[in-house]
Design a protein around this motif. Structure first.
Motif, PDB file in Angstrom:
ATOM      1  N   GLN A 191       5.963   1.709   9.009  1.00 25.71           N
ATOM      2  CA  GLN A 191       4.690   0.925   9.823  1.00 25.71           C
ATOM      3  C   GLN A 191       5.210   0.729  11.436  1.00 25.71           C
ATOM      4  N   GLY A 192       6.149  -0.003  11.256  1.00 28.41           N
ATOM      5  CA  GLY A 192       6.924  -0.320  12.507  1.00 28.41           C
ATOM      6  C   GLY A 192       7.243   0.531  13.248  1.00 28.41           C
ATOM      7  N   MET A 193       8.340   1.569  12.934  1.00 28.24           N
ATOM      8  CA  MET A 193       8.488   2.729  13.487  1.00 28.24           C
ATOM      9  C   MET A 193       7.524   3.791  14.051  1.00 28.24           C
ATOM     10  N   THR A 194       6.537   3.879  13.246  1.00 27.49           N
ATOM     11  CA  THR A 194       5.356   4.804  13.620  1.00 27.49           C
ATOM     12  C   THR A 194       4.564   4.140  14.938  1.00 27.49           C
ATOM     13  N   SER A 213       6.053   2.330  17.031  1.00 28.65           N
ATOM     14  CA  SER A 213       7.068   2.691  18.207  1.00 28.65           C
ATOM     15  C   SER A 213       7.314   4.169  18.725  1.00 28.65           C
ATOM     16  N   ASP A 214       7.180   4.885  17.820  1.00 29.90           N
ATOM     17  CA  ASP A 214       6.969   6.225  17.988  1.00 29.90           C
ATOM     18  C   ASP A 214       5.861   6.777  18.989  1.00 29.90           C
ATOM     19  N   GLU A 215       4.685   5.958  18.944  1.00 30.71           N
ATOM     20  CA  GLU A 215       3.613   6.265  19.761  1.00 30.71           C
ATOM     21  C   GLU A 215       3.921   5.655  20.906  1.00 30.71           C
ATOM     22  N   VAL A 216       4.570   4.383  21.245  1.00 35.46           N
ATOM     23  CA  VAL A 216       4.751   3.902  22.367  1.00 35.46           C
ATOM     24  C   VAL A 216       5.818   4.724  23.204  1.00 35.46           C
ATOM     25  N   ILE A 217       6.941   5.381  22.417  1.00 39.70           N
ATOM     26  CA  ILE A 217       7.896   6.249  23.178  1.00 39.70           C
ATOM     27  C   ILE A 217       7.284   7.286  23.699  1.00 39.70           C
ATOM     28  N   CYS A 218       6.231   7.888  22.877  1.00 38.78           N
ATOM     29  CA  CYS A 218       5.726   9.231  23.612  1.00 38.78           C
ATOM     30  C   CYS A 218       4.865   8.906  24.691  1.00 38.78           C
ATOM     31  N   GLY A 219       4.183   7.886  24.606  1.00 37.70           N
ATOM     32  CA  GLY A 219       3.417   7.489  25.919  1.00 37.70           C
ATOM     33  C   GLY A 219       1.992   8.061  26.258  1.00 37.70           C
ATOM     34  N   PRO A 270       0.980  -1.270  -0.008  1.00 29.91           N
ATOM     35  CA  PRO A 270      -0.067   0.065  -0.113  1.00 29.91           C
ATOM     36  C   PRO A 270       1.032   1.055   0.028  1.00 29.91           C
ATOM     37  N   ARG A 271       0.196   2.399  -0.495  1.00 30.02           N
ATOM     38  CA  ARG A 271       0.983   3.751  -0.326  1.00 30.02           C
ATOM     39  C   ARG A 271       1.021   4.114   1.168  1.00 30.02           C
ATOM     40  N   PHE A 272       2.139   4.953   1.238  1.00 34.66           N
ATOM     41  CA  PHE A 272       2.171   5.232   2.895  1.00 34.66           C
ATOM     42  C   PHE A 272       2.789   6.744   2.718  1.00 34.66           C
ATOM     43  N   GLY A 273       2.747   7.488   3.657  1.00 35.94           N
ATOM     44  CA  GLY A 273       3.338   8.732   3.838  1.00 35.94           C
ATOM     45  C   GLY A 273       4.566   8.752   4.577  1.00 35.94           C
ATOM     46  N   LEU A 274       5.461   9.634   4.091  1.00 28.60           N
ATOM     47  CA  LEU A 274       6.835   9.943   4.943  1.00 28.60           C
ATOM     48  C   LEU A 274       6.661  11.262   5.234  1.00 28.60           C
ATOM     49  N   PRO A 275       7.432  11.684   6.509  1.00 30.30           N
ATOM     50  CA  PRO A 275       7.597  13.025   7.088  1.00 30.30           C
ATOM     51  C   PRO A 275       8.585  13.824   5.843  1.00 30.30           C
ATOM     52  N   THR A 276       8.483  15.050   6.300  1.00 33.36           N
ATOM     53  CA  THR A 276       9.239  16.065   5.436  1.00 33.36           C
ATOM     54  C   THR A 276       9.925  16.828   6.283  1.00 33.36           C
ATOM     55  N   ILE A 277      10.667  17.803   5.860  1.00 30.95           N
ATOM     56  CA  ILE A 277      11.461  18.701   6.497  1.00 30.95           C
ATOM     57  C   ILE A 277      10.549  19.493   7.356  1.00 30.95           C
ATOM     58  N   GLU A 278       9.284  19.787   6.956  1.00 32.71           N
ATOM     59  CA  GLU A 278       8.511  20.691   8.008  1.00 32.71           C
ATOM     60  C   GLU A 278       7.768  19.792   8.986  1.00 32.71           C
ATOM     61  N   ALA A 326       7.609  18.728  24.783  1.00 34.48           N
ATOM     62  CA  ALA A 326       8.571  18.153  24.421  1.00 34.48           C
ATOM     63  C   ALA A 326       7.851  17.281  23.256  1.00 34.48           C
ATOM     64  N   ASP A 327       8.830  16.776  22.272  1.00 28.33           N
ATOM     65  CA  ASP A 327       7.898  15.820  21.308  1.00 28.33           C
ATOM     66  C   ASP A 327       8.988  14.847  20.502  1.00 28.33           C
ATOM     67  N   LEU A 328       8.517  14.423  19.527  1.00 36.07           N
ATOM     68  CA  LEU A 328       9.614  13.475  18.782  1.00 36.07           C
ATOM     69  C   LEU A 328       8.855  13.259  17.365  1.00 36.07           C
ATOM     70  N   SER A 329       9.789  13.623  16.422  1.00 38.60           N
ATOM     71  CA  SER A 329       9.565  13.521  15.119  1.00 38.60           C
ATOM     72  C   SER A 329      10.889  12.571  14.475  1.00 38.60           C
ATOM     73  N   GLY A 330      10.255  12.080  13.438  1.00 37.90           N
ATOM     74  CA  GLY A 330      11.515  11.131  12.682  1.00 37.90           C
ATOM     75  C   GLY A 330      10.955  10.998  11.130  1.00 37.90           C
ATOM     76  N   TYR A 331      12.028  10.606  10.684  1.00 35.50           N
ATOM     77  CA  TYR A 331      12.100  10.030   9.281  1.00 35.50           C
ATOM     78  C   TYR A 331      12.547   8.728   9.156  1.00 35.50           C
ATOM     79  N   VAL A 332      11.640   7.837   9.061  1.00 40.99           N
ATOM     80  CA  VAL A 332      11.914   6.237   9.144  1.00 40.99           C
ATOM     81  C   VAL A 332      12.869   5.975  10.378  1.00 40.99           C
ATOM     82  N   ASP A 333      13.994   5.853  10.124  1.00 43.58           N
ATOM     83  CA  ASP A 333      15.129   5.490  11.213  1.00 43.58           C
ATOM     84  C   ASP A 333      16.027   6.650  11.874  1.00 43.58           C
ATOM     85  N   ASP A 334      15.627   7.905  11.553  1.00 40.99           N
ATOM     86  CA  ASP A 334      16.172   8.985  12.370  1.00 40.99           C
ATOM     87  C   ASP A 334      15.097   9.478  13.266  1.00 40.99           C
ATOM     88  N   LEU A 335      15.099   9.462  14.431  1.00 38.23           N
ATOM     89  CA  LEU A 335      14.309  10.326  15.313  1.00 38.23           C
ATOM     90  C   LEU A 335      15.104  11.521  15.799  1.00 38.23           C
TER      91      LEU A 335
END
Length: 232
Positions: free
Chosen positions: A122-125, A127-133, A44-52, A175-184
């Motif tokens: 999908q897996g990193m997304t 994990s990001d939710e788990v990290i942010c709690g 399936p198609r999926f979105g990726l974060p950008t610099i913004e 405080a927040d968390l943003s990431g591009y696949v393997d770069d958080l």
């Protein structure tokens, strides 16, 4: 040794080749195209974060950290139905006198197979939710209590602040968390808080079985200047 590849029934082989990585290293690519595996798969198609993407969580004075995931694709198991179709021929590398061929199968998502980018994102997304709690947890460094809107055209619009941001009960941007696949990129309102976000991100990744590349950890950056928001 890492159990990325292990014994099993092999129906189809994948080829592999090396791509230069920096000046003194290589990245192995395992080609799922020649065997026809990629053509037989639908992803399936999926979105990726950008610099913004991270602009909603930073403002003047925000500190940012950096957390890198080691061998990102290889942290996620390859679906069992695909393992037998992603075989590797080790015959000439590890000859076994008891058999004419030595074939083993991939057990992890691998570079060069069509499903791997989607699976990793999908897996990193998740994990990001788990990290942010939980945002309402007062002991959580990523806590927040409300959403602040700062839309262009509003009479009190402030171009130095993000359009949409999460705000804590003390009025500071959360405080927040943003990431591009393997770069958080965890962020915080102070250097100490940024270190706490980085620690929570790295330790939670390890708890989930995802490798934190501690050797790539960078020193917490200086607070961001207001000029970063001019293109927002």
């Amino acid at each position: 040794m890492r159990r990325y590849i292990s014994k099993g029934v092999v129906v189809s082989l994948t080829s592999f080749f090396a791509v230069q990585k920096g000046d003194n290293d290589i990245r192995m690519v395992y080609d799922g195209t020649k065997s026809g595996l990629n053509d037989a798969m639908w992803v399936p198609r999926f979105g990726l974060p950008t610099i913004e993407t991270h602009l909603g969580s930073i403002e003047e004075g925000t500190f940012m950290a950096d957390v890198d995931v080691e061998e990102c694709f290889l942290n996620f198991p390859l679906h069992q139905s695909l393992q037998k179709l992603a075989g590797v021929d080790f015959t000439k590398y590890f000859p076994d006198p008891s058999q004419s061929t030595v074939w083993e199968c991939w057990h992890r998502a691998l570079m060069g197979v069509k499903s791997s980018p989607y699976q990793a994102v999908q897996g990193m997304t998740v994990s990001d939710e788990v990290i942010c709690g939980q945002p309402e947890d007062s002991h959580n460094v990523f806590r927040w209590s409300r959403v602040r809107l700062n839309c262009p055209g509003d009479k009190d619009y402030d171009p130095s602040k993000p359009w949409v941001s999460k705000i804590r009960s003390d009025g500071k941007i959360a405080a927040d968390l943003s990431g591009y696949v393997d770069d958080l990129h965890p962020s915080g309102s102070s250097q100490v808080e940024a270190w706490h976000t980085s620690r929570q991100a790295a330790s939670t990744l390890n708890h989930l079985g995802i490798q934190d590349a501690a050797c790539k950890l960078l020193e917490i950056s200086d607070p961001l200047p207001p000029a970063i928001y001019l293109f927002n």
